[in-house]
Scaffold this motif. Structure first.
Motif, short mmCIF file in Angstrom:
data_model
loop_
_atom_site.label_atom_id
_atom_site.label_comp_id
_atom_site.label_asym_id
_atom_site.label_seq_id
_atom_site.Cartn_x
_atom_site.Cartn_y
_atom_site.Cartn_z
N MET A 1 -3.81 -77.00 49.02
CA MET A 1 -3.10 -77.12 48.18
C MET A 1 -3.83 -76.66 46.36
SD MET A 1 -0.83 -80.59 49.99
CE MET A 1 -2.85 -81.89 49.99
N GLY A 2 -4.32 -76.59 46.81
CA GLY A 2 -5.61 -75.83 45.42
C GLY A 2 -5.68 -77.43 44.41
N PHE A 3 -5.37 -78.50 44.64
CA PHE A 3 -5.96 -79.42 44.51
C PHE A 3 -7.87 -80.14 44.09
CE2 PHE A 3 -2.49 -81.67 45.61
CZ PHE A 3 -2.05 -81.82 43.91
N ALA A 4 -8.30 -79.90 43.49
CA ALA A 4 -9.81 -80.75 42.93
C ALA A 4 -10.34 -81.52 43.98
CB ALA A 4 -10.01 -80.32 41.53
N PRO A 5 -11.25 -81.41 44.52
CA PRO A 5 -11.96 -82.94 45.28
C PRO A 5 -11.11 -84.47 44.30
CG PRO A 5 -13.45 -81.04 45.72
CD PRO A 5 -12.36 -80.23 44.54
N VAL A 6 -11.16 -84.36 43.52
CA VAL A 6 -11.93 -85.31 42.33
C VAL A 6 -10.27 -85.47 41.83
CG1 VAL A 6 -11.65 -84.17 39.91
CG2 VAL A 6 -12.94 -86.49 40.07
N ILE A 7 -9.45 -85.00 41.80
CA ILE A 7 -8.26 -84.91 42.04
C ILE A 7 -7.25 -85.57 43.48
CG2 ILE A 7 -5.17 -84.36 41.64
CD1 ILE A 7 -7.14 -83.98 38.86
N VAL A 8 -7.54 -85.27 44.25
CA VAL A 8 -7.26 -86.34 45.56
C VAL A 8 -7.95 -87.25 45.80
CG1 VAL A 8 -8.00 -85.25 48.10
CG2 VAL A 8 -7.04 -83.78 47.00
N ALA A 10 -8.51 -89.37 43.46
CA ALA A 10 -7.38 -90.83 42.43
C ALA A 10 -6.61 -90.73 43.14
CB ALA A 10 -7.87 -89.57 41.23
N MET A 11 -5.72 -89.92 44.49
CA MET A 11 -4.88 -90.26 44.07
C MET A 11 -4.07 -91.12 45.54
SD MET A 11 -2.76 -85.99 44.97
CE MET A 11 -2.70 -85.15 44.15
N SER A 12 -3.26 -91.88 45.88
CA SER A 12 -3.22 -92.54 47.16
C SER A 12 -2.39 -92.59 47.92
CB SER A 12 -1.78 -93.56 46.62
OG SER A 12 -0.32 -92.66 46.21
N LEU A 13 -2.75 -92.75 49.16
CA LEU A 13 -2.24 -91.77 50.64
C LEU A 13 -0.92 -91.60 50.29
CD1 LEU A 13 -4.73 -91.42 53.06
CD2 LEU A 13 -2.71 -92.70 54.12
#
Length: 53
Positions: A1-8, A10-13
């Motif tokens: 999806m193109g998100f950096a690991p740090v962004i993922v 920081a996301m909730s499920l």
């Protein structure tokens, strides 16, 4: 999806699931089919068996 690991991280499920659904729709993924009702299932089984059952 193109998100950096740090962004993922920081996301909730819920947020990740919503992103995943949007990504799938935007990229042509097919919607899952609804399962047949019990009556529809029995009708298909009878059709395969030639009306018996």
């Amino acid at each position: 999806m193109g998100f950096a690991p740090v962004i993922v991280d920081a996301m909730s499920l819920f947020e990740f699931s919503a992103c995943q659904d949007g990504w799938r729709k935007a990229n042509g993924a097919e919607e899952e089919a609804e399962p047949p009702s019990w009556e529809e299932h029995l009708a298909m089984v009878r059709k395969v068996k030639g009306g018996a059952g």
